[in-house]
Design a protein around this motif. Structure first.
Motif, PDB file in Angstrom:
ATOM      1  N   ALA A   1      24.135  37.901  45.759  1.00  0.00           N
ATOM      2  CA  ALA A   1      24.516  38.156  44.370  1.00  0.00           C
ATOM      3  C   ALA A   1      25.964  38.594  44.223  1.00  0.00           C
ATOM      4  CB  ALA A   1      23.603  39.228  43.774  1.00  0.00           C
ATOM      5  N   ALA A   2      26.695  38.742  45.328  1.00  0.00           N
ATOM      6  CA  ALA A   2      28.039  39.324  45.278  1.00  0.00           C
ATOM      7  C   ALA A   2      28.970  38.560  44.339  1.00  0.00           C
ATOM      8  CB  ALA A   2      28.632  39.389  46.681  1.00  0.00           C
ATOM      9  N   ARG A   3      28.967  37.227  44.438  1.00  0.00           N
ATOM     10  CA  ARG A   3      29.861  36.450  43.581  1.00  0.00           C
ATOM     11  C   ARG A   3      29.493  36.626  42.117  1.00  0.00           C
ATOM     12  NH1 ARG A   3      30.023  29.965  43.940  1.00  0.00           N
ATOM     13  NH2 ARG A   3      28.257  30.190  42.522  1.00  0.00           N
ATOM     14  N   GLU A   4      28.184  36.645  41.842  1.00  0.00           N
ATOM     15  CA  GLU A   4      27.734  36.808  40.461  1.00  0.00           C
ATOM     16  C   GLU A   4      28.145  38.163  39.905  1.00  0.00           C
ATOM     17  OE1 GLU A   4      23.438  37.073  38.349  1.00  0.00           O
ATOM     18  OE2 GLU A   4      23.854  35.189  39.402  1.00  0.00           O
ATOM     19  N   LEU A   5      28.122  39.206  40.737  1.00  0.00           N
ATOM     20  CA  LEU A   5      28.527  40.535  40.262  1.00  0.00           C
ATOM     21  C   LEU A   5      30.003  40.540  39.874  1.00  0.00           C
ATOM     22  CD1 LEU A   5      26.779  42.975  42.784  1.00  0.00           C
ATOM     23  CD2 LEU A   5      25.877  41.977  40.667  1.00  0.00           C
ATOM     24  N   ARG A   6      30.840  39.945  40.721  1.00  0.00           N
ATOM     25  CA  ARG A   6      32.272  39.890  40.396  1.00  0.00           C
ATOM     26  C   ARG A   6      32.492  39.143  39.086  1.00  0.00           C
ATOM     27  NH1 ARG A   6      32.534  38.674  45.910  1.00  0.00           N
ATOM     28  NH2 ARG A   6      32.963  36.471  45.482  1.00  0.00           N
ATOM     29  N   LEU A   7      31.757  38.075  38.922  1.00  0.00           N
ATOM     30  CA  LEU A   7      31.891  37.278  37.710  1.00  0.00           C
ATOM     31  C   LEU A   7      31.353  38.024  36.493  1.00  0.00           C
ATOM     32  CD1 LEU A   7      32.893  34.619  36.652  1.00  0.00           C
ATOM     33  CD2 LEU A   7      30.772  33.551  37.399  1.00  0.00           C
ATOM     34  N   ALA A   8      30.280  38.794  36.681  1.00  0.00           N
ATOM     35  CA  ALA A   8      29.691  39.546  35.565  1.00  0.00           C
ATOM     36  C   ALA A   8      30.693  40.527  34.977  1.00  0.00           C
ATOM     37  CB  ALA A   8      28.444  40.291  36.033  1.00  0.00           C
ATOM     38  N   VAL A   9      31.423  41.229  35.844  1.00  0.00           N
ATOM     39  CA  VAL A   9      32.395  42.210  35.358  1.00  0.00           C
ATOM     40  C   VAL A   9      33.507  41.506  34.584  1.00  0.00           C
ATOM     41  CG1 VAL A   9      34.100  43.922  36.070  1.00  0.00           C
ATOM     42  CG2 VAL A   9      31.846  43.887  37.131  1.00  0.00           C
ATOM     43  N   GLN A  10      33.905  40.321  35.049  1.00  0.00           N
ATOM     44  CA  GLN A  10      34.916  39.567  34.319  1.00  0.00           C
ATOM     45  C   GLN A  10      34.389  39.100  32.969  1.00  0.00           C
ATOM     46  OE1 GLN A  10      37.286  36.755  36.665  1.00  0.00           O
ATOM     47  NE2 GLN A  10      36.215  37.533  38.464  1.00  0.00           N
ATOM     48  N   VAL A  11      33.110  38.742  32.919  1.00  0.00           N
ATOM     49  CA  VAL A  11      32.505  38.355  31.640  1.00  0.00           C
ATOM     50  C   VAL A  11      32.537  39.540  30.684  1.00  0.00           C
ATOM     51  CG1 VAL A  11      30.335  37.744  30.497  1.00  0.00           C
ATOM     52  CG2 VAL A  11      31.056  36.494  32.537  1.00  0.00           C
ATOM     53  N   TRP A  12      32.188  40.729  31.174  1.00  0.00           N
ATOM     54  CA  TRP A  12      32.219  41.909  30.304  1.00  0.00           C
ATOM     55  C   TRP A  12      33.622  42.120  29.752  1.00  0.00           C
ATOM     56  CZ3 TRP A  12      29.284  45.448  34.295  1.00  0.00           C
ATOM     57  CH2 TRP A  12      27.944  45.032  34.366  1.00  0.00           C
ATOM     58  N   ALA A  13      34.628  41.962  30.594  1.00  0.00           N
ATOM     59  CA  ALA A  13      36.011  42.112  30.117  1.00  0.00           C
ATOM     60  C   ALA A  13      36.349  41.032  29.097  1.00  0.00           C
ATOM     61  CB  ALA A  13      36.976  42.053  31.295  1.00  0.00           C
ATOM     62  N   GLU A  14      35.822  39.839  29.286  1.00  0.00           N
ATOM     63  CA  GLU A  14      36.114  38.713  28.402  1.00  0.00           C
ATOM     64  C   GLU A  14      35.537  38.923  27.010  1.00  0.00           C
ATOM     65  OE1 GLU A  14      38.118  34.952  28.105  1.00  0.00           O
ATOM     66  OE2 GLU A  14      38.201  36.659  29.468  1.00  0.00           O
ATOM     67  N   THR A  15      34.508  39.775  26.889  1.00  0.00           N
ATOM     68  CA  THR A  15      33.920  40.029  25.571  1.00  0.00           C
ATOM     69  C   THR A  15      34.931  40.673  24.625  1.00  0.00           C
ATOM     70  OG1 THR A  15      33.063  42.223  26.198  1.00  0.00           O
ATOM     71  CG2 THR A  15      31.612  40.314  26.541  1.00  0.00           C
ATOM     72  N   VAL A  16      35.944  41.343  25.176  1.00  0.00           N
ATOM     73  CA  VAL A  16      36.970  41.971  24.342  1.00  0.00           C
ATOM     74  C   VAL A  16      37.866  40.902  23.706  1.00  0.00           C
ATOM     75  CG1 VAL A  16      38.933  43.565  24.351  1.00  0.00           C
ATOM     76  CG2 VAL A  16      36.933  44.032  25.781  1.00  0.00           C
ATOM     77  N   ARG A  17      38.031  39.772  24.390  1.00  0.00           N
ATOM     78  CA  ARG A  17      38.930  38.720  23.924  1.00  0.00           C
ATOM     79  C   ARG A  17      38.226  37.642  23.124  1.00  0.00           C
ATOM     80  NH1 ARG A  17      40.470  33.660  24.808  1.00  0.00           N
ATOM     81  NH2 ARG A  17      38.697  33.347  26.212  1.00  0.00           N
ATOM     82  N   SER A  18      37.025  37.263  23.552  1.00  0.00           N
ATOM     83  CA  SER A  18      36.363  36.096  22.988  1.00  0.00           C
ATOM     84  C   SER A  18      35.167  36.489  22.118  1.00  0.00           C
ATOM     85  CB  SER A  18      35.876  35.178  24.122  1.00  0.00           C
ATOM     86  OG  SER A  18      34.989  34.196  23.636  1.00  0.00           O
ATOM     87  N   PRO A  19      35.230  36.216  20.813  1.00  0.00           N
ATOM     88  CA  PRO A  19      34.085  36.511  19.949  1.00  0.00           C
ATOM     89  C   PRO A  19      32.818  35.774  20.392  1.00  0.00           C
ATOM     90  CG  PRO A  19      36.042  36.091  18.622  1.00  0.00           C
ATOM     91  CD  PRO A  19      36.397  35.732  20.038  1.00  0.00           C
ATOM     92  N   LEU A  20      32.965  34.544  20.893  1.00  0.00           N
ATOM     93  CA  LEU A  20      31.800  33.775  21.339  1.00  0.00           C
ATOM     94  C   LEU A  20      31.109  34.471  22.508  1.00  0.00           C
ATOM     95  CD1 LEU A  20      29.975  31.262  21.514  1.00  0.00           C
ATOM     96  CD2 LEU A  20      31.719  30.222  22.993  1.00  0.00           C
ATOM     97  N   ILE A  21      31.893  34.882  23.519  1.00  0.00           N
ATOM     98  CA  ILE A  21      31.318  35.540  24.690  1.00  0.00           C
ATOM     99  C   ILE A  21      30.743  36.899  24.298  1.00  0.00           C
ATOM    100  CG2 ILE A  21      31.750  36.369  27.029  1.00  0.00           C
ATOM    101  CD1 ILE A  21      31.917  33.312  26.646  1.00  0.00           C
ATOM    102  N   ARG A  22      31.430  37.602  23.397  1.00  0.00           N
ATOM    103  CA  ARG A  22      30.908  38.899  22.949  1.00  0.00           C
ATOM    104  C   ARG A  22      29.576  38.726  22.240  1.00  0.00           C
ATOM    105  NH1 ARG A  22      35.064  40.537  20.544  1.00  0.00           N
ATOM    106  NH2 ARG A  22      34.614  39.980  18.389  1.00  0.00           N
ATOM    107  N   GLU A  23      29.467  37.720  21.369  1.00  0.00           N
ATOM    108  CA  GLU A  23      28.213  37.484  20.662  1.00  0.00           C
ATOM    109  C   GLU A  23      27.082  37.154  21.631  1.00  0.00           C
ATOM    110  OE1 GLU A  23      26.381  34.444  17.291  1.00  0.00           O
ATOM    111  OE2 GLU A  23      28.541  34.507  17.645  1.00  0.00           O
ATOM    112  N   MET A  24      27.381  36.318  22.638  1.00  0.00           N
ATOM    113  CA  MET A  24      26.359  35.974  23.630  1.00  0.00           C
ATOM    114  C   MET A  24      25.957  37.195  24.440  1.00  0.00           C
ATOM    115  SD  MET A  24      27.359  32.284  25.155  1.00  0.00           S
ATOM    116  CE  MET A  24      25.781  32.237  25.998  1.00  0.00           C
TER     117      MET A  24
END
Length: 200
Positions: free
Chosen positions: A94-117
């Motif tokens: 799961a290591a790669r997915e964890l790194r990606l998850a944290v980046q997704v959380w950060a992306e919610t600040v920039r992208s309304p679409l990702i934040r909504e999802m």
């Protein structure tokens, strides 16, 4: 769509998403170019754009898949499923997915679409947990949010600290839930996750 065509479509889409996830985890969203994904996947840019409109579309697809898996893991027993999710954070796969998850959380600040999802995919398990806790605590929704924060915190700690004992972490959470009358079965000894009691 004929069965062969639909299988080919699904396989090609999977190939692109796996390549994009590898690039995002390695370089981050903004440092990853479409050319990086082309190189990683071995698929031409023109063909990739037949499947996805761009990087945001790929990120959205990856997030949707994650949360489908999380929902399935909660199953018919949300408390036991929740602890399985916590233990699963310790799976080396799961290591790669964890790194990606944290980046997704950060992306919610920039992208309304990702934040909504992200909001939708947090709100669904939150409502499920709150329903399971209703009657056991005075503020079930608030406690559900605390349990989600425990998961998010474990993801961050796992990325920062190689010494996290995920099985012990899950046992500690189970101990917190027990006084509320929420009993969970013990972990399957064969499941992933670091348990120092078993290793020593």
């Amino acid at each position: 769509m004929p069965k062969v065509d639909s299988e080919h479509f699904a396989a090609r889409r999977r190939q692109i998403l796996d390549a994009a996830a590898a690039c995002f985890a390695r370089e981050g969203f903004h440092r990853t170019s479409m050319q990086d994904i082309v190189k990683e996947s071995g698929i031409s840019a023109g063909l990739i754009y037949r499947y996805f409109t761009g990087k945001d579309d790929m990120i959205a697809a990856i997030v949707a898949e994650w949360h489908e898996r999380r929902t399935a893991m909660l199953g018919d027993d949300p408390a036991a499923g929740y602890l399985e999710v916590l233990r699963g954070v310790g799976d080396p796969a799961a290591a790669r997915e964890l790194r990606l998850a944290v980046q997704v959380w950060a992306e919610t600040v920039r992208s309304p679409l990702i934040r909504e999802m992200a909001r939708d995919n947090v709100d669904r398990p939150r409502r499920l947990a709150a329903a399971a806790l209703d009657g056991a605590v005075a503020e079930p929704d608030a406690l559900a949010r605390v349990l989600i924060a425990i998961y998010q915190g474990l993801v961050l700690q796992t990325l920062w600290d190689d010494g996290v004992d995920h099985a012990a972490y899950a046992r500690a959470v189970a101990a917190l839930l027990a006084p509320l009358g929420i009993e969970v079965p013990p972990a399957d000894p064969g499941q992933p996750g670091r348990d120092r009691d078993q290793q020593e």
